[in-house]
Design an enzyme around this catalytic site. Structure first.
Site, PDB file in Angstrom:
ATOM      1  N   GLU A   1       0.350  -2.996  12.623  1.00 28.91           N
ATOM      2  CA  GLU A   1       0.438  -4.458  12.475  1.00 28.91           C
ATOM      3  C   GLU A   1       0.672  -5.198  13.783  1.00 28.91           C
ATOM      4  O   GLU A   1       0.709  -6.427  13.789  1.00 28.91           O
ATOM      5  CB  GLU A   1       1.551  -4.797  11.476  1.00 28.91           C
TER       6      GLU A   1
ATOM      7  N   LYS B   1       2.415  -0.003  16.407  1.00 21.54           N
ATOM      8  CA  LYS B   1       3.629  -0.002  15.589  1.00 21.54           C
ATOM      9  C   LYS B   1       3.792   1.305  14.820  1.00 21.54           C
ATOM     10  O   LYS B   1       4.875   1.842  14.689  1.00 21.54           O
ATOM     11  CB  LYS B   1       3.567  -1.175  14.603  1.00 21.54           C
ATOM     12  N   GLN B   2       2.691   1.796  14.252  1.00 19.45           N
ATOM     13  CA  GLN B   2       2.792   2.932  13.334  1.00 19.45           C
ATOM     14  C   GLN B   2       1.480   3.715  13.334  1.00 19.45           C
ATOM     15  O   GLN B   2       0.469   3.247  13.867  1.00 19.45           O
ATOM     16  CB  GLN B   2       3.092   2.419  11.934  1.00 19.45           C
TER      17      GLN B   2
ATOM     18  N   TRP C   1       0.834  -1.210   0.000  1.00 19.80           N
ATOM     19  CA  TRP C   1       0.000   0.000   0.000  1.00 19.80           C
ATOM     20  C   TRP C   1       0.867   1.258   0.000  1.00 19.80           C
ATOM     21  O   TRP C   1       0.393   2.345  -0.287  1.00 19.80           O
ATOM     22  CB  TRP C   1      -0.950  -0.004   1.206  1.00 19.80           C
ATOM     23  N   ASP C   2       2.140   1.089   0.331  1.00 25.65           N
ATOM     24  CA  ASP C   2       3.090   2.208   0.364  1.00 25.65           C
ATOM     25  C   ASP C   2       2.981   3.046  -0.917  1.00 25.65           C
ATOM     26  O   ASP C   2       3.064   4.270  -0.886  1.00 25.65           O
ATOM     27  CB  ASP C   2       4.532   1.685   0.460  1.00 25.65           C
TER      28      ASP C   2
HETATM   29  C1  BGC Z   1       4.658  -1.814   7.621  1.00 25.23           C
HETATM   30  C2  BGC Z   1       3.660  -1.791   6.494  1.00 25.23           C
HETATM   31  C3  BGC Z   1       4.393  -1.513   5.199  1.00 25.23           C
HETATM   32  C4  BGC Z   1       5.517  -2.501   4.992  1.00 25.23           C
HETATM   33  C5  BGC Z   1       6.341  -2.175   3.768  1.00 25.23           C
HETATM   34  C6  BGC Z   1       5.742  -2.822   7.323  1.00 25.23           C
HETATM   35  O1  BGC Z   1       6.710  -2.779   8.335  1.00 25.23           O
HETATM   36  O2  BGC Z   1       4.029  -2.122   8.830  1.00 25.23           O
HETATM   37  O3  BGC Z   1       2.683  -0.823   6.709  1.00 25.23           O
HETATM   38  O4  BGC Z   1       3.508  -1.565   4.136  1.00 25.23           O
HETATM   39  O5  BGC Z   1       6.370  -2.478   6.104  1.00 25.23           O
HETATM   40  O6  BGC Z   1       6.912  -0.922   3.841  1.00 25.23           O
END
Ligand code: BGC
Length: 723
Positions: free
Chosen positions: A465, A577-578, A323-324
């Site tokens: 996540e 996490k984010q 999704w980035d």
């Molecule tokens: C993140 C995801 C991201 C992926 C690739 C993961 O660590 O939690 O949101 O899409 O890394 O960058």
């Protein structure tokens, strides 16, 4: 202006920096990524020629992109002593990346000789890598140069190339085939030098080499240019030309000619994308580095490729598209290079069949896009994405199965391409179908409660996540609601403007009933936000242990321990996490007042580990919405300098996840342009709502404004101008 804002240099040699430098000093052109390693290095130092869009699986190991044989390898021996960094004593050594010109440089004084090299992945000829080595001897010596095409290369889950066929002659050629699908990978090399020397060729187990030898004179400068073409038979490559023709063409042009056209192409890219930050040279350089990385990995040679989460820096994250791209990278391209933005989304149109198949496999209708998408939309994400560091057993993670917001993110970008550009061609060429199929997926994925009629999305993973299998992730529900709403808008638009096309699409997809569902479900699934309250990330989040990040960190028994999955240290706490709720606020600014953003930001930021490089930029962006450039600044610096400092997380459990960070690179642009300048587009017009940090005296950039015209925006503490 200080020249350093365009260059990053490191001096000396530290073997612990070899891997990070490979990322820091990466060069690329969207088809080829060449890691920032020395000419004489090989697989042990993770030298790699990473290719876009071609994948291979070896046995039951993870499928990953293919690294090509290295055709610009070159080792020089002076009186039999190799001029090899890390192997031979050196007096001085510097490695530099020039962001403005896309050129990698090294200069090493080995005592017996000095060696300088410049290397580029041509921004004009996408199959071409060129390098020029210049060396000077201290005393008369016997010189032996070993150059050629190395087939014994670095792979994480390889090998991927087999049946090497060698061809010698003026141009060396190695033809190979991938193991799984027999794709051709052909690499050629031409070497140009103007000193008299003996040249013999050697076919070895590790590759095809030239041995060039001569008696060198003290003080004399010798130059060798290498041209290497990599061909993999994909759409967009120069298919009418063989790898051999490609290097012969480059040879005719000479290194200076290849460099000149490459520099002109880079200059044109910067004309439209440069963002000037006056007042802090370090911040400016970090932002230049970020934009440089975006250009280096943008697939300009093809109209159907996207950008992997680690760009072209290696096989980490399986070379997959996340999704980035749609949420982080897309806005940069949409505002500076819409044609490229369109190509990125075309990849999702072409991979729709893969998404339809995945939905079916999980028992749903519509399009469930791969969490980690490889060619054709194949799901690259495994069921186990981390290892338990103590038992070494794989940990079941549910990103692949439950991170359904990815489909919504894609439809979100598809709609925004149209909303930003007014260009409906993408909608008509498959974009509308993607939007409809995503809506159909969400419809089939919802549950309706018998007791209160509430429509819910159960058992999902939101952007955070560390909390898997949650109910009603507010980010996911909001994204789903947006998709339903835009399905209705897209349908209305097509119906009004292209009635027969609309009817044909509706019939072909048999979508009438689903459109009615969209109208019915929308008010039931749309999250209701109380502006006075903190938004709960998912059902029950507030009931989790509310402890500090420090407490959670103190529970860690091993530094590579994974924080999520079933039993991770964060999983049963409010530590995330984010950015999640805050990411939603960044993506839907119209729904939240600055005060509501502030309130949620202040709640969630201390509870965020920023364990993903996608996190800090969302916090910086939203801090600007409530006027706190001071809070945004550190997150900006962290985001923009991520690939310069090289300090970000490289391990998820025992899995290596290092490389460059395109989403953060784009995040830096997002903060500067959409945060500090507060750029938005309303009814086709660009609007600004600046929030300039005190460190910056003047911010200036170009964007596409009304009717596709490029305008220059300048923001100072006194006001702004759009010209
Ligand atoms: C993140 C995801 C991201 C992926 C690739 C993961 O660590 O939690 O949101 O899409 O890394 O960058």
């Amino acid at each position: 202006m200080n020249a350093d804002i365009w260059k990053y240099t490191r001096s000396g040699f530290d073997k612990n920096e070899v891997i990070t430098n490979g990322n820091r000093f990466l060069i690329g052109n969207g088809f080829i990524g060449y890691r920032g390693t020395m000419d004489e290095w090989g697989k042990d130092e993770l030298s790699a020629v990473n290719l876009a869009g071609i994948y291979d699986q070896n046995g039951d190991k993870w499928r990953e992109p293919v690294n090509a044989p290295n055709g610009v390898f070159c080792k020089i021996l002076i009186d039999r002593i190799p001029m090899a960094l890390g192997e031979t004593e050196t007096k001085e050594h510097t490695q530099t990346i020039d962001f403005r010109r896309g050129v990698h440089e090294r200069e090493t004084d080995f005592g017996k000789a000095t060696l300088k090299s410049e290397r580029l992945c041509s921004m004009v000829r996408h199959n071409l890598i060129a390098s020029r080595l210049t060396f000077k001897l201290c005393e008369d010596s016997r010189v032996e140069i070993i150059t050629g095409i190395v087939t014994d290369i670095w792979d994480i889950n390889g090998p991927h190339l087999f049946d090497h066929a060698f061809k010698t002659g003026r141009v060396l050629v190695v033809s190979s085939k991938t193991g799984e699908l027999s794709f051709p990978v052909v690499v050629s090399q031409a070497a140009v030098y103007d000193f008299p020397a003996d040249e013999v060729h050697e076919m070895a187990k590790t590759g095809l080499y030239r041995h060039i030898s001569f008696d060198g004179k003290a003080g004399q400068e010798y130059t060798l240019a290498l041209f290497c073409a990599v061909y993999s038979g994909q759409k967009g490559e120069q298919l009418n030309k063989s790898a051999e023709d490609l290097v012969i063409e480059a040879e005719k042009l000479g290194f200076c000619g290849v460099l000149a056209e490459h520099e002109a192409a880079w200059d044109a890219l910067w004309q439209n994308s440069e963002v000037t930050l006056e007042g802090d040279d370090k911040a400016q350089r970090a932002l230049n580095a970020s934009i440089y990385h975006l250009h280096s990995i943008a697939p300009r040679h093809a109209d159907n490729l996207s950008i992997p989460a680690r760009g072209l820096s290696g096989q980490t994250y399986k070379g997959a598209i996340f999704w980035d791209t749609e949420i982080f990278l897309f806005p940069f391209f949409a505002h500076t290079d819409p044609a490229l933005a369109k190509n990125l989304l075309r990849y999702r149109i072409e991979t729709l069949p893969g998404a339809l198949k995945k939905a079916k496999e999980y028992g749903f209708r519509g399009a469930f896009y791969a969490w980690e998408s490889q060619e054709g939309g194949a799901e690259g994400c495994s069921y186990f994405n981390a290892n338990d560091i103590f038992t070494r057993r794989p940990l079941r993670t549910y990103f692949r199965d439950k991170q359904i917001h990815v489909s919504g993110d894609i439809a979100y970008a598809m709609w925004h391409y149209f909303a930003l550009s007014g260009d409906d061609s993408l909608l008509r060429e498959g974009g509308a179908e993607v939007i409809f199929q995503v809506a159909r997926f969400f419809i089939s994925r919802t549950h309706q409660r018998v007791d209160n009629g509430k429509v819910e999305l159960l058992d999902v993973v939101g952007p955070d996540e560390y909390h898997e299998r949650v109910n009603n992730s507010v980010f996911t529900n909001q994204m789903a609601a947006f998709c339903l709403e835009n399905t209705i808008k897209t349908a209305d638009y097509l119906k009004g403007k292209y009635p027969s096309e609309y009817r044909a699409l509706m019939d072909r997809l048999d979508f009438k009933e689903d459109l009615a569902f969209c109208r019915e479900l929308l008010p039931k699934i749309k999250p209701q936000f109380d502006p006075e309250k903190i938004i709960e990330q998912f059902d029950g989040y507030f009931d989790l242990e509310d402890c500090s990040l420090r407490t959670v960190s103190s529970r860690i028994l091993h530094k590579q321990e994974y924080w999520g999955s079933n039993n991770g240290v964060a999983a049963h706490t409010q530590i995330i996490k984010q950015a999640d709720v805050v990411a939603m606020m960044a993506l839907f600014p119209e729904l939240f007042s600055p005060e509501a953003v502030r309130r949620n930001w202040e709640y969630y930021e201390p509870r965020t580990e920023h364990g993903s490089s996608l996190s800090a930029c969302m916090y910086a962006l939203t801090a600007c919405r409530f006027g706190r450039a001071d809070l945004a600044w550190d997150h900006f610096l962290k985001t923009a300098s991520i690939d310069l400092t090289g300090t970000s997380k490289s391990w998820a459990g025992e899995i290596y996840i290092g490389g460059t960070h395109p989403a953060a690179n784009a995040g830096a642009w997002l903060i500067a342009v959409m945060g500090f300048a507060g750029l938005s587009k309303q009814n086709g017009r660009i609007m600004l709502s600046p929030c300039l940090p005190e460190q910056i005296t003047r911010l200036s950039f170009r964007v596409i404004a009304e009717n596709g015209i490029r305008k220059t925006v300048t923001v100072t503490h006194e006001g702004y101008e759009i010209q």
